[in-house]
Design a protein around this motif. Sequence first.
Motif, PDB file in Angstrom:
ATOM      1  N   GLY A 129       0.801  -1.222   0.000  1.00 16.37           N
ATOM      2  CA  GLY A 129       0.000   0.000   0.000  1.00 16.37           C
ATOM      3  C   GLY A 129       0.827   1.261   0.000  1.00 16.37           C
ATOM      4  N   ARG A 130       2.030   1.195  -0.549  1.00 14.62           N
ATOM      5  CA  ARG A 130       2.935   2.341  -0.536  1.00 14.62           C
ATOM      6  C   ARG A 130       3.050   3.030  -1.891  1.00 14.62           C
ATOM      7  NH1 ARG A 130       5.583   3.843   4.104  1.00 14.62           N
ATOM      8  NH2 ARG A 130       5.555   2.159   5.585  1.00 14.62           N
ATOM      9  N   ASP A 131       2.331   2.529  -2.902  1.00 17.18           N
ATOM     10  CA  ASP A 131       2.445   3.131  -4.224  1.00 17.18           C
ATOM     11  C   ASP A 131       1.770   4.506  -4.248  1.00 17.18           C
ATOM     12  OD1 ASP A 131       0.016   1.698  -3.948  1.00 17.18           O
ATOM     13  OD2 ASP A 131      -0.334   1.916  -6.095  1.00 17.18           O
ATOM     14  N   HIS A 132       2.054   5.260  -5.286  1.00 21.23           N
ATOM     15  CA  HIS A 132       1.606   6.639  -5.399  1.00 21.23           C
ATOM     16  C   HIS A 132       0.086   6.729  -5.346  1.00 21.23           C
ATOM     17  CE1 HIS A 132       0.855  10.500  -7.503  1.00 21.23           C
ATOM     18  NE2 HIS A 132       1.917  10.872  -6.798  1.00 21.23           N
ATOM     19  N   ARG A 133      -0.607   5.865  -6.040  1.00 24.79           N
ATOM     20  CA  ARG A 133      -2.072   5.908  -6.075  1.00 24.79           C
ATOM     21  C   ARG A 133      -2.682   5.570  -4.715  1.00 24.79           C
ATOM     22  NH1 ARG A 133      -6.611   6.162  -8.851  1.00 24.79           N
ATOM     23  NH2 ARG A 133      -8.192   4.561  -8.658  1.00 24.79           N
ATOM     24  N   SER A 134      -2.163   4.578  -4.046  1.00 24.64           N
ATOM     25  CA  SER A 134      -2.681   4.226  -2.717  1.00 24.64           C
ATOM     26  C   SER A 134      -2.489   5.369  -1.733  1.00 24.64           C
ATOM     27  CB  SER A 134      -1.985   2.977  -2.187  1.00 24.64           C
ATOM     28  OG  SER A 134      -2.271   1.874  -2.995  1.00 24.64           O
ATOM     29  N   GLN A 135      -1.361   6.032  -1.830  1.00 27.89           N
ATOM     30  CA  GLN A 135      -1.106   7.165  -0.940  1.00 27.89           C
ATOM     31  C   GLN A 135      -2.047   8.324  -1.244  1.00 27.89           C
ATOM     32  OE1 GLN A 135       0.948   7.145   1.743  1.00 27.89           O
ATOM     33  NE2 GLN A 135       1.145   4.994   1.238  1.00 27.89           N
ATOM     34  N   GLN A 136      -2.344   8.554  -2.531  1.00 28.76           N
ATOM     35  CA  GLN A 136      -3.297   9.605  -2.887  1.00 28.76           C
ATOM     36  C   GLN A 136      -4.690   9.277  -2.350  1.00 28.76           C
ATOM     37  OE1 GLN A 136      -3.038   9.959  -7.156  1.00 28.76           O
ATOM     38  NE2 GLN A 136      -1.972  11.912  -6.969  1.00 28.76           N
ATOM     39  N   LEU A 137      -5.113   8.027  -2.512  1.00 28.46           N
ATOM     40  CA  LEU A 137      -6.425   7.623  -2.012  1.00 28.46           C
ATOM     41  C   LEU A 137      -6.495   7.725  -0.487  1.00 28.46           C
ATOM     42  CD1 LEU A 137      -7.145   4.585  -4.326  1.00 28.46           C
ATOM     43  CD2 LEU A 137      -8.260   6.820  -4.381  1.00 28.46           C
ATOM     44  N   LYS A 138      -5.412   7.406   0.177  1.00 29.91           N
ATOM     45  CA  LYS A 138      -5.363   7.512   1.640  1.00 29.91           C
ATOM     46  C   LYS A 138      -5.504   8.968   2.078  1.00 29.91           C
ATOM     47  CE  LYS A 138      -2.272   6.588   5.504  1.00 29.91           C
ATOM     48  NZ  LYS A 138      -0.932   6.139   5.870  1.00 29.91           N
ATOM     49  N   ARG A 139      -4.788   9.873   1.414  1.00 32.62           N
ATOM     50  CA  ARG A 139      -4.897  11.295   1.747  1.00 32.62           C
ATOM     51  C   ARG A 139      -6.301  11.819   1.457  1.00 32.62           C
ATOM     52  NH1 ARG A 139       0.390  11.221  -0.264  1.00 32.62           N
ATOM     53  NH2 ARG A 139      -0.278  11.813  -2.361  1.00 32.62           N
ATOM     54  N   TYR A 140      -6.906  11.391   0.374  1.00 34.26           N
ATOM     55  CA  TYR A 140      -8.260  11.813   0.032  1.00 34.26           C
ATOM     56  C   TYR A 140      -9.252  11.345   1.093  1.00 34.26           C
ATOM     57  CZ  TYR A 140     -12.680  12.103  -2.483  1.00 34.26           C
ATOM     58  OH  TYR A 140     -13.968  12.367  -2.831  1.00 34.26           O
ATOM     59  N   ALA A 141      -9.116  10.111   1.528  1.00 32.44           N
ATOM     60  CA  ALA A 141     -10.016   9.579   2.553  1.00 32.44           C
ATOM     61  C   ALA A 141      -9.851  10.336   3.868  1.00 32.44           C
ATOM     62  CB  ALA A 141      -9.758   8.095   2.765  1.00 32.44           C
ATOM     63  N   GLU A 142      -8.620  10.678   4.211  1.00 34.93           N
ATOM     64  CA  GLU A 142      -8.388  11.437   5.437  1.00 34.93           C
ATOM     65  C   GLU A 142      -9.004  12.826   5.372  1.00 34.93           C
ATOM     66  OE1 GLU A 142      -4.164  11.369   5.839  1.00 34.93           O
ATOM     67  OE2 GLU A 142      -4.123   9.331   6.646  1.00 34.93           O
TER      68      GLU A 142
END
Length: 154
Positions: A129-142
């Motif tokens: 879960g460290r790829d660029h897209r997963s990190q973007q989705l994580k920030r969006y959810a936060e």
Amino acid sequence: MDRRWREVWVLAGALFAVNVVARLTIRLGFDGDDAAADRVSLAMFAVIGLILAVVAFRWGRRRPLGTWAADVAVAVLVAMALTVLVGPLLVGNNPFAGGAGTFFAQIWLYLLATGVGVLIGYLVLTALGRDHRSQQLKRYAEVKTTKPRRVVRR
């Protein structure tokens, strides 16, 4: 932009350097011993795959897939061209001395090793879960969960 291309050329140079070291090792240490030459070649492909797995893992964390995949593709194609066409000349051989079968076998093996290396690096990165897209989705959810709900008035 300049830094991006510098990274691509450094990667291509590193992949070609691995091939040069393998060719010189075969030429100087195992000249005439086909079994040892095959083992050195296999080790070379493993090192190339490992380098690309690490590159895919590192570049995939900070850049979108399309950007770093194109950079890796350019580096691999340049390194492959150097490996197949210039590499044999460095040890005193003709690139086409083994015939068309050997020439194209080198290309297919190189593409296989690089493809497997990139795939392993990116799959490990995505699984963690460290790829660029997963990190973007994580920030969006936060961001979406921290915003207060709007009150609807009637």
